[in-house]
Design an enzyme around this catalytic site. Structure first.
Site, PDB file in Angstrom:
ATOM      1  CG  ASP B 384     -33.260   1.825  17.142  1.00 43.47           C
ATOM      2  OD1 ASP B 384     -33.592   1.810  15.954  1.00 43.47           O
ATOM      3  OD2 ASP B 384     -33.843   1.196  18.038  1.00 43.47           O
ATOM      4  CG  ASP B 723     -34.718  -0.757  21.255  1.00 48.33           C
ATOM      5  OD1 ASP B 723     -34.482  -0.988  20.058  1.00 48.33           O
ATOM      6  OD2 ASP B 723     -35.714  -0.142  21.648  1.00 48.33           O
ATOM      7  CG  ASP B 727     -31.117  -1.986  16.868  1.00 42.26           C
ATOM      8  OD1 ASP B 727     -31.206  -1.586  15.696  1.00 42.26           O
ATOM      9  OD2 ASP B 727     -31.971  -1.766  17.736  1.00 42.26           O
TER      10      ASP B 727
END
Lengths: 276, 1029
Positions: B384, B723, B727
């Site tokens: 990410d 986070d 996700d």
């Protein structure tokens, strides 16, 4: 799948993305297998040689006459003859000769070296004292089988079985260099001591010291162990009687007869069942 | 420990070929599976809704609600009973006892259980046919069960401990929501919010459900947990985008309202919200086996094969030798069980636990013990962006004034470079940035460094505030001296923000300051400032402006323009400025410059990415953020490396259309979420295969999942970091999901296998290193442990075929496996790496196994054989020295084992009672045991390395030295302690018997040094191919 993965690896611009190739060419596989077999042949050959060498070195350090250590058998065990097939339980019937034929056979075989002809080359040794020898030739003492009296098989080829008075021989295990102290004898008692009687021969179950020490199989050719015979007398009307006999070494301080774990160290217990 | 991996329901979309469909499911299950499949497929699709397109009237009709008064209480109650409370269904939690059973009956434990049961069967057979059997099999069965139970408890305890740490993350505060019912505002629990409710939210609130806004005042929401966008999004009642995730008039459940207020209609509650769908998708996902579990399984297969092969061979052999069926079966079971490495389960568990602890100290908290190794096998990391790669903090990155681009300091510690602070233009720019700014520091933070202070206001304004505070002067002072008299706040239609301040000097005049979208700002300006002097605007300037704007925008930065106007003296102090009906000049302003901001990468990340690169790990960025920003950060951290071209750049260089660019020429690619939506899985595979540097931007949670699945389809072991809630499906699907400890949402932490306590991507590199090290060291541990299996099995085999007294008994075998071998095997987990493990490719999970036939070959076929010979040598020495020469021992077994044969004659004519010779036998077994300990010294030292010489590696591993001492002392203790003869039937040995094994120890060491020398000198040669494990 395989190639996809390879492509992925190669695309990461890194070499060596090995992709296990399942199709090994036939020759190469044979070659590879052959090489492995050859390797293990050589490797194990080498190990075998090395092992044999170390064993050979070890055997060189050994004495042919006396084992290096004797501390594992400081004291002899007792053993009986004939030896029943299982456990130490004798069963016989005086009216059925086949029931004790095996025992008699066994006893005869065992007493073969004790016959007069076999013993005629042996030495007559002085009674009552250790017969220590210095070599290089070691002689064996005679054991007159007549000492066993009723159990010698000389007068009674049935060893008392046909009369209901079976003979059992008790012997002490051979141990090189063992010198009993005192006056060793084998003492036999009946556990359930009511009716049948027990007799031991030679008198009192004495074991003469002249048979000690033993010098080993190689030096002490023709050595005869002293024997003690136990005769249990079953009364004729007492059929189906079962008795337990316990024999142990007595009268010698260095021959142990009490050990929690070893039930045969200096003692032996056996059972006789006389059937009708 | 549960080495079997996480066994969740096998989701039908799982493409993993190693999973065979289970046959014989009953019809009901099949139907259920089908239904589940449809649901999962549906969840994987993009969100479909049309509420954002409806007019307010349509909306009112659809939900039969009055848009001013809200539901009636009656109505709300009815809907609540119909639809249920507005909460997410918690993911099915595994009951504690199930977890415990998984630890007890998974993978490796199963092997030991099988062994225990077999032993028990053997004992039962013996008891049935023989009234007084040896109790060995019973003991073995009990010991095996105890080992499994203890290890199971241990690993259960370990995992329970990490999940307790997880629990502490949970936020238990009940949330409140402000709803309007029957025209009254009322605070209710979030659970009671129903479909169609009229809800009001304000800055600081958590959005209680999916809302369609009907009115908003300066409302901004932080959608980062859902979409990954780092900046707050403006919310208004206008329909701005087809995609419900992008349109402005929808607020999503459990996102945060940052500022402003808004009123909206609830269009979805609980599990049917966008967030709820993601949560259901996550909990419904099947999770594959962890790589280490697969390796253990492979290992068990190998061991079982060897065991069964040996067992059956000797079963046949013993029948041929004339043993009875029963005896042969007992032998068969005995041999199979003897192959079970009793201590290995505990060793592996302890090794993994040690590594987990080491990783926890380095900020990687591992939830599942098996996941410890997974990072080491990882070949692809899907990371990410926000928070993981970046600092998650808007920071001023560049300025453009005096026709020059200046770089600001974006490092976390503010140690970077400075710029032309002496220019007059800079003073004015800094004043505008500080004054025309609504952000402020929160109180009582004077001790903190400026960069870390909390602020009110949106990210860009806070960035400017901090920047001015840092590089110019105190903003508070500045504002005090130049009080604000009027202001037009920023909104999305005018795209600028204006404020009027009283001037600092005594002129009592005002200055108008403005900042906003650069092109809008330029429209207001007729002059520009250069080195503090005003010049009329010209084309040259405009061109330079355009260039700078494009340049900064191209860096993925958010650019703001700044201008000002000194108001004429007619607008003196006290003038009533009116911002609604503008009563002051707002044209012909003077352009000052541009400031651009970005969420800068974390300092340690570029280094970490390059380490991953050199470790052969592909780093893919998957973000919800915009492509330009994503690309800029990707370039900044090295995910797209310098000099790597993208298709567009290749096209520009070769002056050909993009469609003609050879796919293999462009190594880097930025894929937009909308493109991804239309891709077939083959096309996605193509992208993943053909590009080494990939950035996925504007991706939805479902797409993240698809990307992860794509990578896995190509055989990669995928780590995913994230986070946000968005996700979590990908985190769950990944071979190892890595959540962020500080910024991560609870949902993501639940779905992950590992948590980075410091949110730092660089910690992943540590994890990779530890994972690879433990994989190598486990190999060594297993090598060490397995080797002693041969000297443990061969005595029994020789007992059967040569008829010699048993050279090694069950108790002594257990003393080795569970006693002396344990600490040394574990000490290998502390071994340092032989070479730079971060410089080699990730292991290929298909060919590079934990235990392969080469390891078995070396352990069993070579070292183990030497050890066995050492043992037999000692055995023969002891018997020979006590009177039984080797030749006389062959075939002695029947007499030796006869309890009533008490005058067994030895080679010297001496006669032994049963017990006397048993004591000798047990002394031999003790000596055999001691011999194994002595040869295991050498084995331990050679197991330290797989390629290097022991001399290169050195003896720095103190635990290993302790291990050698410990096993020796333990062996001496077992042999010499009085009472051991009764307890374990182990007897004191003569010192010379310890020495018998020394030559063999030396041989093992020399042999293996030569083997490794050949491996080093002939890379890829025969020795390496056949013996490098």
């Amino acid at each position: 799948m395989c190639w996809n993965f390879k492509a992925l690896i190669l695309n990461q611009s890194m070499n060596g993305g090995s992709c296990f190739n399942l199709e090994i060419p036939e020759e190469r596989r044979d070659h590879g297998m052959g090489l492995i077999l050859l390797f293990y042949l050589v490797f194990y050959g080498f190990l075998a040689a090395l092992f044999s060498f170390t064993m050979w070195v070890m055997l060189q350090t050994l004495n042919d006459e006396v084992p290096k250590y004797r501390d594992q058998i400081p004291s002899p065990g007792l053993m009986v003859f004939p030896k029943p097939v299982t456990a130490l339980e004798y069963t016989f019937s005086r009216s059925d000769p086949t029931s004790y034929a095996g025992y008699i056979e066994d006893l005869k075989k065992f007493l073969k070296p004790y016959t007069l002809e076999e013993q005629k080359n042996l030495t007559v040794c002085p009674d009552g004292a250790l017969f220590e020898q210095k070599g290089p030739v070691y002689v064996a003492c005679q054991f007159p089988i007549s000492l066993l009296q009723a159990c010698s098989g000389m007068n009674d080829p049935d060893f008392g079985y046909s009369q209901g008075n079976p003979c059992i021989l008790v012997k002490m295990n051979r141990i090189i260099g063992l010198k009993p102290e005192g006056v060793p004898r084998i003492d036999c008692v009946l556990k359930n001591e009511d009716i049948p009687n027990v007799a031991v021969y030679p008198h009192n179950g004495m074991i003469d010291l002249k048979y000690f020490p033993y010098y080993g199989k190689k030096l002490h050719v023709g050595y005869l162990q002293p024997l003690v015979a136990v005769q249990v007398s079953f009364a004729p009307n007492n059929t189906g009687k079962e008795v337990t006999v316990e024999c142990k070494i007595d009268g010698s301080a260095n021959l142990k007869s009490q050990d929690d774990r070893d039930k045969f160290l200096g003692r032996v217990t056996f059972k006789i069942t006389a059937r009708a | 420990m549960g080495l079997q991996g996480k066994k969740w329901t096998v989701a039908p979309q799982d493409q993993n070929p190693s999973r065979r469909p289970k046959k014989g499911l009953n019809k009901k299950k099949m139907v259920k599976r089908k239904k589940q499949k449809r649901n999962m497929e549906e969840l994987k699709k993009e969100v479909v809704m049309d509420d954002h397109k409806l007019t307010l009237e349509e909306l009112s009709t659809k939900y039969s609600v009055d848009l001013t008064k809200g539901h009636s209480h009656q109505m709300a109650r009815e809907i609540l009973t119909r639809n249920g409370p507005n909460t997410l269904t918690p993911p099915p939690t595994t009951p504690e006892w199930v977890k415990f059973c998984k630890q007890l009956f998974g993978g490796f434990s199963l092997l030991l259980w099988t062994g225990a049961i077999l032993c028990f069967v053997a004992y039962s057979i013996q008891i049935y046919f023989n009234e007084e059997p040896a109790k060995d099999n019973l003991y073995l069965s009990i010991v095996l069960s105890v080992v499994v139970i203890i290890t199971g408890c241990f690993s259960y305890y370990q995992e329970a401990k990490s999940s307790r740490i997880m629990e502490s993350f949970k936020n238990m505060v009940p949330q409140q929501a402000l709803v309007i019912r029957e025209g009254e505002k009322m605070q209710i629990n979030v659970q009671e919010v129903v479909l169609g409710d009229l809800v009001e939210i304000k800055g600081g609130d958590r959005v209680p459900a999916d809302l369609r806004l009907i009115s908003a005042q300066g409302c901004k929401v932080d959608n980062s947990s859902l979409t990954g966008e780092s900046e707050p999004q403006t919310r208004s009642p206008d329909f701005t985008h087809e995609n419900p995730l992008e349109t402005r008039n929808i607020c999503f459940f459990s996102t945060n309202c940052v500022e402003g207020t808004a009123r909206g209609i609830v269009i979805a509650t609980g599990d049917s919200t966008v967030m709820g769908r993601i949560a259901s998708l996550t909990s419904g996902l099947a999770v594959g086996q962890t790589p280490i579990a697969a390796e253990i399984q492979h290992f068990i297969h190998l061991i079982t094969m060897v065991a069964v092969f040996l067992g059956v061979t000797f079963f046949v052999l013993s029948l041929l030798l004339g043993y009875g069926w029963l005896e042969a079966i007992i032998f068969l079971i005995g041999i199979i069980v003897a192959n079970v490495p009793e201590g290995l389960l505990a060793t592996v568990t302890v090794c993994l636990t040690l590594t987990a602890k080491r990783m926890a100290r380095k900020n990687c908290l591992v939830k599942n013990l098996e996941a410890v190794e997974t990072l080491g096998s990882t070949s692809t990391i899907c990371s990410d962006k926000t928070g993981t790669l970046t600092q998650n903090r808007m920071t001023v990155a560049h300025m453009w004034f005096d026709m020059t681009v200046y770089e600001a300091d974006t490092t976390e510690e503010q140690t970077g470079k400075t710029f032309a602070k002496s220019s007059d233009t800079w003073f004015i720019l800094a004043q505008i940035a500080g004054l025309c700014n609504r952000a402020d520091f929160k109180a009582n933070q004077e001790i903190l460094p400026i960069a870390q202070r909390a602020t009110t206001g949106d990210a860009s304004e806070s960035a400017l505030l901090k920047f001015v505070e840092q590089s110019y002067s105190s903003v508070a002072e500045m504002r005090e001296k130049n009080p604000k008299v009027a202001e037009i706040p920023f909104n999305s239609t005018n795209k600028y923000q204006m404020s009027i301040h009283l001037r600092e000097d005594s002129s009592q005049t005002h200055v108008l300051m403005m900042k906003g979208a650069p092109e809008r700002i330029l429209e207001f300006c007729s002059t520009f400032l250069l080195n503090g002097q005003e010049y009329p605007m010209n084309d040259e300037m405009k061109e330079a402006f355009q260039k700078a704007y494009l340049e900064l925008g191209g860096l993925g930065e958010r650019v703001l323009g700044f201008c000002f106007l000194n108001l004429p003296s007619s607008f003196s102090k006290g003038f009533p400025f009116n911002t609604d009906e503008i009563n002051f000049p707002m044209d012909n302003l003077c352009f000052v410059g541009l400031i651009s901001m970005i969420d800068p990468p974390r300092a340690a990340v570029p280094d970490a990415v390059s380490k991953c690169r050199s470790a052969g790990i592909k780093v893919i960025m998957v973000t919800g953020d915009h492509p330009i920003t994503a690309k800029a950060i990707a370039k900044g951290v090295g995910i797209i490396s310098e000099g790597t071209e993208m298709a567009e750049e290749v096209a520009a260089r070769l002056k050909i259309p993009i469609s003609k660019v050879d796919a293999s020429a462009a190594k880097a690619i930025v894929v937009h979420g909308t493109e991804l939506k239309d891709l077939q899985s083959q096309q996605l595979d193509q992208i993943l295969q053909n590009h080494t540097e990939i950035v996925f931007a504007r991706t939805s949670p479902q797409q993240k999942l698809i990307i992860v699945e794509g990578c896995q389809r190509l055989g990669a072991i995928v780590a995913v970091t994230g986070d946000g809630v968005n996700d979590s499906p990908a985190l769950k699907k990944a071979d190892i999901g890595i959540a962020m400890g500080i910024s991560g949402s609870d949902v993501s932490k639940q779905a992950a296998d590992m948590i980075l306590l410091d949110d730092n991507f660089a910690s992943i590199v540590t994890g990779v290193e530890e994972g690879r090290l433990i994989f190598d060291n486990l190999k060594k541990s297993i090598m060490y442990t397995l080797t002693s299996n041969i000297p443990e099995i061969t005595p029994f085999l020789m007992f059967i075929i040569l008829g010699i007294p048993l050279p090694l008994g069950t108790i002594t075998i257990l003393c080795i496996d569970l006693g002396t071998d344990m600490v040394p095997a574990i000490s290998l987990a502390y071994e340092s790496a032989e070479s730079d493990i971060m410089k080699r490719l990730p292991r290929n999970p298909k060919t590079d196994n934990l235990v392969n036939h080469r390891l078995i070959g070396v352990a069993y076929g070579q070292i183990g054989m030497i050890q066995a010979l050492a043992g037999f040598f000692t055995y023969f020495v002891i018997l020979a020295e006590n009177g039984f020469r080797p030749v006389d021992l062959l075939g002695i077994r029947l007499y030796w084992e006869d309890k009533y044969l008490n005058d067994l004659e030895d080679s010297y004519g001496q006669q032994w009672t049963y017990e006397q010779r048993k004591v000798v036998e047990f002394t031999c077994q003790t000596a055999f045991f001691v011999t194994i300990v002595v040869v295991q010294w050498a084995d331990l030292i050679i197991s330290k390395t797989r390629r290097n010489s022991a001399f290169q590696q050195g003896m720095r591993n103190k635990v290993l030295i302790f291990g050698i001492l410990e096993e020796t002392l333990l062996a001496a203790f077992l042999s010499y302690t009085p009472g051991m003869d009764v307890a374990l039937r182990m007897y004191p040995l003569k010192i010379t018997w310890w020495l018998c094994a020394i030559p063999y120890s030396i041989l093992i060491f020399i042999y293996d040094e030569i083997r490794k020398l050949l491996i080093r000198q002939h890379p890829g040669g025969w020795v390496e191919r056949e013996t490098y494990y």
